[in-house]
Design an enzyme around this catalytic site. Structure first.
Site, mmCIF file in Angstrom:
data_model
loop_
_atom_site.group_PDB
_atom_site.id
_atom_site.type_symbol
_atom_site.label_atom_id
_atom_site.label_comp_id
_atom_site.label_asym_id
_atom_site.label_seq_id
_atom_site.Cartn_x
_atom_site.Cartn_y
_atom_site.Cartn_z
ATOM 1 N N ALA A 1 -26.027 -19.008 9.972
ATOM 2 C CA ALA A 1 -27.277 -20.515 10.026
ATOM 3 C C ALA A 1 -27.706 -20.861 8.442
ATOM 4 O O ALA A 1 -26.984 -19.676 7.539
ATOM 5 C CB ALA A 1 -27.483 -19.614 11.414
ATOM 6 N N ASN A 2 -28.750 -20.825 8.409
ATOM 7 C CA ASN A 2 -29.382 -20.960 7.283
ATOM 8 C C ASN A 2 -31.022 -21.174 7.918
ATOM 9 O O ASN A 2 -31.502 -21.386 9.067
ATOM 10 C CB ASN A 2 -29.218 -22.085 6.643
ATOM 11 C CG ASN A 2 -29.529 -23.671 6.775
ATOM 12 O OD1 ASN A 2 -30.885 -23.895 7.196
ATOM 13 N ND2 ASN A 2 -28.316 -24.432 7.278
ATOM 14 N N ARG A 3 -32.465 -21.375 6.600
ATOM 15 C CA ARG A 3 -33.490 -21.131 7.254
ATOM 16 C C ARG A 3 -34.312 -22.306 7.374
ATOM 17 O O ARG A 3 -35.178 -21.938 7.699
ATOM 18 C CB ARG A 3 -34.194 -20.301 6.118
ATOM 19 C CG ARG A 3 -33.300 -18.821 5.865
ATOM 20 C CD ARG A 3 -34.319 -18.188 4.716
ATOM 21 N NE ARG A 3 -33.638 -16.534 4.001
ATOM 22 C CZ ARG A 3 -33.912 -15.723 4.439
ATOM 23 N NH1 ARG A 3 -34.762 -15.844 5.851
ATOM 24 N NH2 ARG A 3 -33.456 -14.437 4.201
#
Ligand code: C5P
Length: 223
Positions: A29-31
């Protein structure tokens, strides 16, 4: 009929991160919070547009007056974008994972004698580029985002050319860069064929309002 600067226009927005499965319980995932993309979808709807929002997993409510399609992975996001109604303006604010795991495991990967697993990554399809390079049904205005931690403007100019879009909204997401991912405020630079315009730091809602006004002004007037 709707009134407002985008009345009678159709707008497509992607927002949020993508989640790329590793196994049934784990993801890459990413932020991205989705705040900027969701704010743009909401602002476009307030301006009278018919809006489709394709959102990765976020903690935000669906914006009012917007058709929201929920997806997890980049490939699901691409499929949803392809299934969406034709748009006059397409805004790609999602932080799409550049890579996914080549083959996600059917069962949860277990710790064991074999040691830590090695993940082989493959590149995801570029959703923005696929829409910007359409020969049929290309939106009149295709807008990309560029979240960078260094060489923000150079990277944005390169991205504009590489992806074939009309405008890049660039922001610095390095610590102290003014637009930390997940934050409430954003410092953006509009990079187009005509040059660069840098805006002061604003809330993501104010950035969204200003961008929507820009999009409306950029469209060819309707007879
Ligand atoms: O290549 P990069 O990820 O830096 O480009 C960012 C822009 O491209 C954003 O507008 C993002 O939504 C879009 N993008 C996409 N599909 C990808 C990667 C990025 O639509 N696979």
């Amino acid at each position: 009929p709707a009134s407002g600067a985008l009345a009678g226009r159709r707008v497509l927005v992607t927002s949020g991160p993508t989640h790329e499965p590793i196994d049934p319980v784990r993801v890459l995932a990413n932020r991205s919070s989705g705040r900027q993309g969701h704010a743009i979808a909401a602002a476009a709807a307030r301006a009278g547009a018919e809006v489709t929002l394709v959102s990765g997993p976020v903690a935000l409510p669906d914006p009012a007056g917007v058709t929201t399609v929920h997806v997890e992975s980049a490939r699901e996001m691409l499929a949803a974008v392809e299934a969406a109604p034709p748009a006059d303006v397409a805004v790609f604010a999602a932080a799409v994972a550049d890579w996914r795991v080549a083959e996600d495991a059917v069962q949860k990967i277990k710790k064991g004698a074999g040691g830590p697993p090695v993940l082989t990554l493959v590149e995801n399809p570029d959703i923005l580029a696929s829409v910007a390079r359409r020969t049929e049904g290309r939106p009149e205005l295709v807008v990309g985002f560029a979240a960078e931690t260094e060489n923000v403007l150079d990277n944005a100019r390169a991205k504009l050319a590489r992806k074939g879009c009309d405008l890049i909204v660039a922001n610095d997401v390095s610590p102290g860069g003014g637009g930390v991912m997940g934050g409430a405020r954003n410092t953006v630079h509009l990079v187009g064929s005509g040059g660069v315009e840098s805006w002061e730091t604003m809330t993501k809602e104010a950035v969204a309002e200003a961008l929507v006004a820009r999009f409306a002004a950029a469209l060819r007037p309707r007879p």
